[in-house]
Design a protein around this motif. Sequence first.
Motif, PDB file in Angstrom:
ATOM      1  N   LYS A   1       0.799  -1.220   0.000  1.00  0.00           N
ATOM      2  CA  LYS A   1       0.000   0.000   0.000  1.00  0.00           C
ATOM      3  C   LYS A   1       0.835   1.275   0.000  1.00  0.00           C
ATOM      4  O   LYS A   1       0.369   2.317  -0.479  1.00  0.00           O
ATOM      5  N   LEU A   2       2.062   1.206   0.527  1.00  0.00           N
ATOM      6  CA  LEU A   2       2.834   2.426   0.755  1.00  0.00           C
ATOM      7  C   LEU A   2       4.061   2.578  -0.137  1.00  0.00           C
ATOM      8  O   LEU A   2       4.493   3.703  -0.378  1.00  0.00           O
ATOM      9  N   GLU A   3       4.628   1.473  -0.596  1.00  0.00           N
ATOM     10  CA  GLU A   3       5.875   1.544  -1.353  1.00  0.00           C
ATOM     11  C   GLU A   3       5.595   1.720  -2.841  1.00  0.00           C
ATOM     12  O   GLU A   3       4.662   1.127  -3.394  1.00  0.00           O
ATOM     13  N   ALA A   4       6.430   2.502  -3.507  1.00  0.00           N
ATOM     14  CA  ALA A   4       6.333   2.630  -4.960  1.00  0.00           C
ATOM     15  C   ALA A   4       6.621   1.293  -5.626  1.00  0.00           C
ATOM     16  O   ALA A   4       5.978   0.924  -6.612  1.00  0.00           O
ATOM     17  N   ASP A   5       7.605   0.551  -5.084  1.00  0.00           N
ATOM     18  CA  ASP A   5       7.938  -0.787  -5.576  1.00  0.00           C
ATOM     19  C   ASP A   5       8.087  -1.703  -4.370  1.00  0.00           C
ATOM     20  O   ASP A   5       9.144  -1.723  -3.728  1.00  0.00           O
ATOM     21  N   PRO A   6       7.026  -2.448  -4.013  1.00  0.00           N
ATOM     22  CA  PRO A   6       7.078  -3.287  -2.805  1.00  0.00           C
ATOM     23  C   PRO A   6       8.214  -4.307  -2.816  1.00  0.00           C
ATOM     24  O   PRO A   6       8.670  -4.722  -1.750  1.00  0.00           O
ATOM     25  N   SER A   7       8.691  -4.698  -4.002  1.00  0.00           N
ATOM     26  CA  SER A   7       9.778  -5.677  -4.066  1.00  0.00           C
ATOM     27  C   SER A   7      11.127  -5.055  -3.744  1.00  0.00           C
ATOM     28  O   SER A   7      12.095  -5.759  -3.453  1.00  0.00           O
ATOM     29  N   GLU A   8      11.204  -3.725  -3.796  1.00  0.00           N
ATOM     30  CA  GLU A   8      12.414  -2.982  -3.437  1.00  0.00           C
ATOM     31  C   GLU A   8      12.034  -1.875  -2.456  1.00  0.00           C
ATOM     32  O   GLU A   8      12.041  -0.697  -2.795  1.00  0.00           O
ATOM     33  N   PRO A   9      11.677  -2.256  -1.237  1.00  0.00           N
ATOM     34  CA  PRO A   9      11.162  -1.256  -0.281  1.00  0.00           C
ATOM     35  C   PRO A   9      12.192  -0.196   0.063  1.00  0.00           C
ATOM     36  O   PRO A   9      13.365  -0.490   0.286  1.00  0.00           O
ATOM     37  N   ARG A  10      11.731   1.028   0.097  1.00  0.00           N
ATOM     38  CA  ARG A  10      12.587   2.160   0.466  1.00  0.00           C
ATOM     39  C   ARG A  10      12.057   2.874   1.712  1.00  0.00           C
ATOM     40  O   ARG A  10      12.710   3.768   2.230  1.00  0.00           O
ATOM     41  N   LEU A  11      10.887   2.505   2.154  1.00  0.00           N
ATOM     42  CA  LEU A  11      10.263   3.154   3.305  1.00  0.00           C
ATOM     43  C   LEU A  11      10.337   2.268   4.543  1.00  0.00           C
ATOM     44  O   LEU A  11      10.869   2.670   5.573  1.00  0.00           O
ATOM     45  N   ILE A  12       9.819   1.051   4.434  1.00  0.00           N
ATOM     46  CA  ILE A  12       9.852   0.105   5.550  1.00  0.00           C
ATOM     47  C   ILE A  12      10.967  -0.894   5.279  1.00  0.00           C
ATOM     48  O   ILE A  12      10.852  -1.754   4.406  1.00  0.00           O
ATOM     49  N   LEU A  13      12.063  -0.753   6.019  1.00  0.00           N
ATOM     50  CA  LEU A  13      13.263  -1.549   5.775  1.00  0.00           C
ATOM     51  C   LEU A  13      13.366  -2.695   6.772  1.00  0.00           C
ATOM     52  O   LEU A  13      12.996  -2.552   7.942  1.00  0.00           O
ATOM     53  N   THR A  14      13.865  -3.822   6.308  1.00  0.00           N
ATOM     54  CA  THR A  14      14.058  -4.992   7.158  1.00  0.00           C
ATOM     55  C   THR A  14      15.439  -4.974   7.788  1.00  0.00           C
ATOM     56  O   THR A  14      16.440  -4.736   7.104  1.00  0.00           O
ATOM     57  N   GLU A  15      15.485  -5.182   9.104  1.00  0.00           N
ATOM     58  CA  GLU A  15      16.743  -5.431   9.809  1.00  0.00           C
ATOM     59  C   GLU A  15      16.770  -6.931  10.072  1.00  0.00           C
ATOM     60  O   GLU A  15      16.116  -7.414  10.992  1.00  0.00           O
ATOM     61  N   PRO A  16      17.475  -7.721   9.242  1.00  0.00           N
ATOM     62  CA  PRO A  16      17.375  -9.182   9.295  1.00  0.00           C
ATOM     63  C   PRO A  16      17.559  -9.753  10.697  1.00  0.00           C
ATOM     64  O   PRO A  16      18.523  -9.440  11.391  1.00  0.00           O
ATOM     65  N   GLY A  17      16.592 -10.574  11.083  1.00  0.00           N
ATOM     66  CA  GLY A  17      16.648 -11.244  12.370  1.00  0.00           C
ATOM     67  C   GLY A  17      16.328 -10.374  13.558  1.00  0.00           C
ATOM     68  O   GLY A  17      16.267 -10.859  14.690  1.00  0.00           O
ATOM     69  N   VAL A  18      16.127  -9.067  13.337  1.00  0.00           N
ATOM     70  CA  VAL A  18      15.913  -8.140  14.449  1.00  0.00           C
ATOM     71  C   VAL A  18      14.516  -7.530  14.386  1.00  0.00           C
ATOM     72  O   VAL A  18      13.734  -7.618  15.329  1.00  0.00           O
ATOM     73  N   GLY A  19      14.191  -6.876  13.279  1.00  0.00           N
ATOM     74  CA  GLY A  19      12.892  -6.215  13.186  1.00  0.00           C
ATOM     75  C   GLY A  19      12.829  -5.356  11.933  1.00  0.00           C
ATOM     76  O   GLY A  19      13.347  -5.741  10.880  1.00  0.00           O
ATOM     77  N   TYR A  20      12.234  -4.178  12.073  1.00  0.00           N
ATOM     78  CA  TYR A  20      12.007  -3.297  10.932  1.00  0.00           C
ATOM     79  C   TYR A  20      12.304  -1.856  11.340  1.00  0.00           C
ATOM     80  O   TYR A  20      12.290  -1.499  12.516  1.00  0.00           O
ATOM     81  N   ARG A  21      12.563  -1.043  10.299  1.00  0.00           N
ATOM     82  CA  ARG A  21      12.903   0.351  10.507  1.00  0.00           C
ATOM     83  C   ARG A  21      12.159   1.185   9.469  1.00  0.00           C
ATOM     84  O   ARG A  21      12.108   0.838   8.288  1.00  0.00           O
ATOM     85  N   LEU A  22      11.565   2.311   9.909  1.00  0.00           N
ATOM     86  CA  LEU A  22      10.964   3.252   8.977  1.00  0.00           C
ATOM     87  C   LEU A  22      12.038   4.241   8.577  1.00  0.00           C
ATOM     88  O   LEU A  22      12.556   4.993   9.408  1.00  0.00           O
ATOM     89  N   ASP A  23      12.410   4.241   7.302  1.00  0.00           N
ATOM     90  CA  ASP A  23      13.502   5.084   6.838  1.00  0.00           C
ATOM     91  C   ASP A  23      13.074   6.536   6.839  1.00  0.00           C
ATOM     92  O   ASP A  23      12.073   6.896   6.234  1.00  0.00           O
ATOM     93  N   VAL A  24      13.861   7.372   7.508  1.00  0.00           N
ATOM     94  CA  VAL A  24      13.571   8.812   7.530  1.00  0.00           C
ATOM     95  C   VAL A  24      14.735   9.590   6.953  1.00  0.00           C
ATOM     96  O   VAL A  24      14.787  10.787   7.128  1.00  0.00           O
TER      97      VAL A  24
END
Length: 223
Positions: A200-223
């Motif tokens: 719903k939020l990413e221009a290209d969900p397969s290459e997210p630039r907004l909601i980033l994955t921190e592998p094994g830890v969690g997620y980060r909202l890129d600011v």
Amino acid sequence: MSGRILIIDDEPAIVRALEPVLSAHGWQVFAAGNGRDGVRTAREAAVDLVLLDLGLPDADGKELIPALGLIGGLAIIVISARHQEAEKVAALDAGADDYVDKPFGIDELMARIRTAQRRLGASPEPVLARGELRIDLHQRRVTIQDTEIRLSPKEFDLLRTLAEHGGQVVTQRRLLLAGWGDPSADAQYLRTYIALLRQKLEADPSEPRLILTEPGVGYRLDV
């Protein structure tokens, strides 16, 4: 940047490397070589931010995070050579604001410090903005370029939690607590909803630039 920053690390070389850089950016720098002195200095000097190593001679740095959190009004960035995901998750779940692996680049560390300082100094706002993304916390409304994006209540709660930690990693446990009220819920639920948010939020969900994955830890909202 400005304020009071405390380095809790038993490696003198780390302190020697960081002190001139931090001072040049306007920070008043304090240092402690063990956990006991670190907590005392944080309290007595009323510091704004702590750079905390986990491998201290008298304590595991994770054990200090709750005590530092009780002081209030400070941010905690862990800097450690322990690269295991479990160590990162444990430190963040204990209350650390961010985690930087040793060896680290000065530019990356300064960027993390700026993010922590912004969050620390930010007053609660009814609307959180990231570029064209706007999150109205009162009306539970999300827009991109003034176009409303329909989110389910659970999707909104997850996005709000990420936004409130803007730029800093949020562990899976914290997100599961925010979305399902249970930090031990199945992480697959979280992955599914993160994928829905990206659709719903990413221009290209397969290459997210907004909601980033921190592998094994969690997620980060890129600011």
